[in-house]
Scaffold this motif. Structure first.
Motif, PDB file in Angstrom:
ATOM      1  N   GLU A  10       6.242  12.262   1.082  1.00 49.39           N
ATOM      2  CA  GLU A  10       6.139  11.100   0.190  1.00 49.39           C
ATOM      3  C   GLU A  10       4.716  10.558   0.142  1.00 49.39           C
ATOM      4  O   GLU A  10       4.231  10.145  -0.912  1.00 49.39           O
ATOM      5  N   ILE A  11       4.043  10.571   1.273  1.00 53.39           N
ATOM      6  CA  ILE A  11       2.647  10.100   1.321  1.00 53.39           C
ATOM      7  C   ILE A  11       1.752  11.048   0.519  1.00 53.39           C
ATOM      8  O   ILE A  11       0.919  10.619  -0.279  1.00 53.39           O
ATOM      9  N   LEU A  12       1.952  12.357   0.713  1.00 54.98           N
ATOM     10  CA  LEU A  12       1.169  13.331  -0.050  1.00 54.98           C
ATOM     11  C   LEU A  12       1.416  13.162  -1.548  1.00 54.98           C
ATOM     12  O   LEU A  12       0.480  13.200  -2.353  1.00 54.98           O
ATOM     13  N   ASP A  13       2.678  12.954  -1.918  1.00 55.38           N
ATOM     14  CA  ASP A  13       3.005  12.752  -3.334  1.00 55.38           C
ATOM     15  C   ASP A  13       2.301  11.503  -3.861  1.00 55.38           C
ATOM     16  O   ASP A  13       1.779  11.496  -4.974  1.00 55.38           O
ATOM     17  N   TYR A  14       2.294  10.467  -3.042  1.00 56.02           N
ATOM     18  CA  TYR A  14       1.652   9.211  -3.450  1.00 56.02           C
ATOM     19  C   TYR A  14       0.137   9.407  -3.636  1.00 56.02           C
ATOM     20  O   TYR A  14      -0.441   8.940  -4.628  1.00 56.02           O
ATOM     21  N   VAL A  15      -0.479  10.101  -2.698  1.00 56.01           N
ATOM     22  CA  VAL A  15      -1.918  10.381  -2.801  1.00 56.01           C
ATOM     23  C   VAL A  15      -2.199  11.125  -4.108  1.00 56.01           C
ATOM     24  O   VAL A  15      -3.094  10.758  -4.871  1.00 56.01           O
ATOM     25  N   TYR A  16      -1.393  12.156  -4.367  1.00 51.96           N
ATOM     26  CA  TYR A  16      -1.647  12.949  -5.576  1.00 51.96           C
ATOM     27  C   TYR A  16      -1.362  12.150  -6.848  1.00 51.96           C
ATOM     28  O   TYR A  16      -2.060  12.300  -7.846  1.00 51.96           O
ATOM     29  N   GLU A  17      -0.341  11.283  -6.788  1.00 54.93           N
ATOM     30  CA  GLU A  17      -0.086  10.400  -7.941  1.00 54.93           C
ATOM     31  C   GLU A  17      -1.308   9.549  -8.261  1.00 54.93           C
ATOM     32  O   GLU A  17      -1.641   9.337  -9.423  1.00 54.93           O
ATOM     33  N   ALA A  81      -0.178   1.336   3.194  1.00 52.91           N
ATOM     34  CA  ALA A  81       0.689   0.572   4.096  1.00 52.91           C
ATOM     35  C   ALA A  81       1.651  -0.345   3.344  1.00 52.91           C
ATOM     36  O   ALA A  81       2.738  -0.644   3.844  1.00 52.91           O
ATOM     37  N   THR A  82       1.279  -0.749   2.139  1.00 49.99           N
ATOM     38  CA  THR A  82       2.196  -1.596   1.366  1.00 49.99           C
ATOM     39  C   THR A  82       3.395  -0.791   0.882  1.00 49.99           C
ATOM     40  O   THR A  82       4.451  -1.345   0.608  1.00 49.99           O
ATOM     41  N   HIS A  83       3.244   0.534   0.792  1.00 49.75           N
ATOM     42  CA  HIS A  83       4.332   1.411   0.344  1.00 49.75           C
ATOM     43  C   HIS A  83       5.038   2.108   1.514  1.00 49.75           C
ATOM     44  O   HIS A  83       6.199   2.484   1.402  1.00 49.75           O
ATOM     45  N   PHE A  84       4.307   2.327   2.586  1.00 53.54           N
ATOM     46  CA  PHE A  84       4.827   3.087   3.734  1.00 53.54           C
ATOM     47  C   PHE A  84       4.612   2.294   5.011  1.00 53.54           C
ATOM     48  O   PHE A  84       3.531   2.341   5.600  1.00 53.54           O
ATOM     49  N   PRO A  85       5.640   1.561   5.447  1.00 50.89           N
ATOM     50  CA  PRO A  85       5.485   0.727   6.648  1.00 50.89           C
ATOM     51  C   PRO A  85       5.149   1.545   7.908  1.00 50.89           C
ATOM     52  O   PRO A  85       4.622   0.998   8.859  1.00 50.89           O
ATOM     53  N   GLN A  86       5.412   2.860   7.860  1.00 51.43           N
ATOM     54  CA  GLN A  86       5.092   3.707   9.018  1.00 51.43           C
ATOM     55  C   GLN A  86       3.578   3.808   9.233  1.00 51.43           C
ATOM     56  O   GLN A  86       3.118   4.139  10.320  1.00 51.43           O
ATOM     57  N   ILE A  87       2.827   3.555   8.170  1.00 47.01           N
ATOM     58  CA  ILE A  87       1.368   3.677   8.251  1.00 47.01           C
ATOM     59  C   ILE A  87       0.778   2.287   8.454  1.00 47.01           C
ATOM     60  O   ILE A  87       0.660   1.510   7.516  1.00 47.01           O
TER      61      ILE A  87
END
Length: 130
Positions: A10-17, A81-87
């Motif tokens: 999901e993080i990789l997808d977000y980066v590419y988006e 971090a606003t999208h992925f609380p794990q980060i």
């Protein structure tokens, strides 16, 4: 373990988006992918073009020992971090992906960042690399 893999994807997808959004906003639509073209190569080219122009805030492209390296800085990780609380911070991003964390020079500034070779990131974006 499965959960962690999903988050990474999901993080990789977000980066590419973010990269694609910057590309389409700046250049119009994405170049058509030829049937014989490798997905990782296409994503690498698009990512390189966008990051070279510094179109995504907080992500930089630099050359280190003749290798193109993508550097994620606090500005981008705060957005992540606003999208992925794990980060929570740069270090947690580095640990999740097993990327390099440390000081890096961007232009005249020394910043903390998380670094990954562009080729490796492109493979990951194309789903070819763990």
């Amino acid at each position: 373990e499965k959960e962690e893999e999903n988050v990474k994807q999901e993080i990789l997808d977000y980066v590419y988006e973010q990269v694609v959004h910057a590309y389409t906003t700046t250049y119009g639509k994405l170049p058509l992918q030829q049937p014989f073209q490798d997905d990782a190569q296409v994503k690498r080219d698009i990512t390189e073009q966008v990051l070279r122009q510094r179109l995504v805030p907080g992500i930089y492209l630099k050359t280190k020992n003749n290798t193109k390296v993508v550097v994620f800085t606090k500005r981008f990780v705060d957005d992540l971090a606003t999208h992925f609380p794990q980060i929570a911070n740069l270090r947690s991003l580095a640990e999740l992906f097993n990327w390099e964390y440390g000081e890096t020079r961007i232009g005249g500034d020394v910043l903390y960042g998380v670094s990954v070779p562009l080729d490796k990131l492109a493979e990951m974006l194309a789903g070819k690399e763990e």
